[in-house]
Design an enzyme around this catalytic site. Sequence first.
Site, PDB file in Angstrom:
ATOM      1  N   ASP A 191       0.872  -1.173   0.000  1.00 29.01           N
ATOM      2  CA  ASP A 191       0.000   0.000   0.000  1.00 29.01           C
ATOM      3  C   ASP A 191       0.912   1.227   0.000  1.00 29.01           C
ATOM      4  O   ASP A 191       1.393   1.641   1.056  1.00 29.01           O
ATOM      5  CB  ASP A 191      -0.898  -0.009   1.244  1.00 29.01           C
ATOM      6  CG  ASP A 191      -1.727   1.250   1.364  1.00 29.01           C
ATOM      7  OD1 ASP A 191      -2.119   1.813   0.324  1.00 29.01           O
ATOM      8  OD2 ASP A 191      -1.980   1.688   2.505  1.00 29.01           O
ATOM      9  N   ASP A 233      -1.818   0.906   7.833  1.00 33.66           N
ATOM     10  CA  ASP A 233      -1.111   0.772   6.560  1.00 33.66           C
ATOM     11  C   ASP A 233      -0.611  -0.651   6.343  1.00 33.66           C
ATOM     12  O   ASP A 233      -0.630  -1.153   5.213  1.00 33.66           O
ATOM     13  CB  ASP A 233       0.047   1.772   6.482  1.00 33.66           C
ATOM     14  CG  ASP A 233      -0.454   3.205   6.447  1.00 33.66           C
ATOM     15  OD1 ASP A 233      -1.114   3.567   5.461  1.00 33.66           O
ATOM     16  OD2 ASP A 233      -0.200   3.949   7.410  1.00 33.66           O
ATOM     17  N   GLU A 236      -1.352  -1.575  -4.368  1.00 30.67           N
ATOM     18  CA  GLU A 236      -2.603  -0.820  -4.452  1.00 30.67           C
ATOM     19  C   GLU A 236      -2.407   0.316  -5.439  1.00 30.67           C
ATOM     20  O   GLU A 236      -1.410   1.031  -5.389  1.00 30.67           O
ATOM     21  CB  GLU A 236      -3.016  -0.278  -3.085  1.00 30.67           C
ATOM     22  CG  GLU A 236      -4.387   0.387  -3.132  1.00 30.67           C
ATOM     23  CD  GLU A 236      -4.927   0.707  -1.759  1.00 30.67           C
ATOM     24  OE1 GLU A 236      -5.213  -0.228  -0.994  1.00 30.67           O
ATOM     25  OE2 GLU A 236      -5.054   1.905  -1.462  1.00 30.67           O
TER      26      GLU A 236
END
Length: 184
Positions: A11, A147, A73
Amino acid sequence: MSATVRILGIDPGSRVTGFGIIDVRGRDHFYVASGCIKTPADEPLFTADRIAVIVRHIGEVVAVYKPQQAAVEQVFVNVNPASTLMLGQARGAALAALVSHKLPVSFTEYTALQVKQAVVGKGKAAKEQVQHMVVQMLGLSGTPQADAADGLAVALTHALRNHGLAAFTKLNPSGMQVKRGRFQ
């Protein structure tokens, strides 16, 4: 006996980049590691030093855990063009680290909506809901940082999409049913 596939999910973020690693073996899935890569707070956004931190740490994660697959992502287009550019730089740094370690990424990317849909069942899910489902799906004893949970969610999404829902039959701790590839 099925072979184990190790998946790294990332991410990207300009301040914090989350990562998560899972193993998929047949019908089972296992937590391996997760964490957050924090860029220097005293550096202006976005400098070569911040990019170097992301590249170096993702490279270390790849060298230590040796994933066979990776997914990232996708960066969303923000109202603020500067924020979008910074996220794009973090994404580019993560991809550069993966490619430099010869990890076959094939540039597998998932939007935040796809990740939330795969893990929570709702594309508009809150971060807390993603964290909760990651804990449930991987049988974790504690809750990872947001996260890091997002990195794990990206890895789980990749596993669901590429290793079939059959590999995740035990993901159903609450009795939800899978319909059209989604938990209901």
